[in-house]
Design an enzyme around this catalytic site. Structure first.
Site, short mmCIF file in Angstrom:
data_model
loop_
_atom_site.label_atom_id
_atom_site.label_comp_id
_atom_site.label_asym_id
_atom_site.label_seq_id
_atom_site.Cartn_x
_atom_site.Cartn_y
_atom_site.Cartn_z
N HIS A 1 -4.62 1.54 8.33
CA HIS A 1 -5.02 1.16 6.97
C HIS A 1 -6.49 0.76 6.97
CE1 HIS A 1 -4.51 -0.30 2.82
NE2 HIS A 1 -5.49 -1.12 3.19
N ASP B 1 -0.63 16.24 -2.58
CA ASP B 1 -0.93 15.30 -3.66
C ASP B 1 0.13 15.47 -4.76
OD1 ASP B 1 -3.81 13.76 -4.68
OD2 ASP B 1 -2.22 14.15 -6.15
N HIS C 1 -8.58 8.08 2.26
CA HIS C 1 -7.98 9.41 2.26
C HIS C 1 -9.01 10.44 1.86
CE1 HIS C 1 -7.41 7.64 -1.74
NE2 HIS C 1 -7.52 8.87 -2.22
N CYS D 1 0.85 -1.19 0.00
CA CYS D 1 0.00 0.00 0.00
C CYS D 1 0.88 1.24 0.00
CB CYS D 1 -0.92 0.00 1.22
SG CYS D 1 -1.81 1.55 1.42
#
Ligand code: AMP
Ligand code: ZN
Length: 104
Positions: free
Chosen positions: A45, A29, A98, A3
């Site tokens: 997670h 980002d 997210h 991940c």
């Protein structure tokens, strides 16, 4: 687990962090869609918004209570949007929960 956001959180992939605490991180980002575009990512997670349960209520509250602080730190507290894509057909490409925090 392979991940990318877990790797960013553990520090094995670099990122431009703008905020960190014991429960979440926020970093720029890599492909910004607005002048300010950060990703707010829980350290835990969780695959997507669809995987959020009652057990995450405290974490979700913390995320939403922290969003205005991060927005203020970035100077966008008066006008911002928060987006989460859940599921590939909805545009999710990284399957670790997210929130996109973006300026207009
Ligand atoms: P989504 O498509 O909603 O799952 O959003 C995933 C976002 O992660 C996209 O906006 C990507 O530009 C961003 N992204 C992917 N890899 C990285 C990276 N290594 N560092 C920062 N942002 C990334
Ligand atoms: Zn992850």
């Amino acid at each position: 687990m392979n991940c990318i956001f877990c790797k960013i959180i553990e520090g094995s992939i670099p990122s431009a962090m703008v905020y960190q605490d014991d429960k979440l991180v926020a970093f720029n980002d890599i492909n910004p869609a607005a002048p300010v575009h950060v990703l707010i990512v829980p350290r835990e997670h969780i695959a997507s918004a669809a995987a959020v349960t009652d057990a995450h209520a405290g974490l979700m509250g913390h995320i939403w209570a922290t969003i205005p602080k991060i927005a203020a730190k970035l100077g966008i507290q008066d006008n911002f949007r928060v987006i989460t894509n859940s599921g590939g057909e909805a545009g999710q490409t990284v399957f670790h929960l997210h929130f996109h925090l973006q300026s207009p």
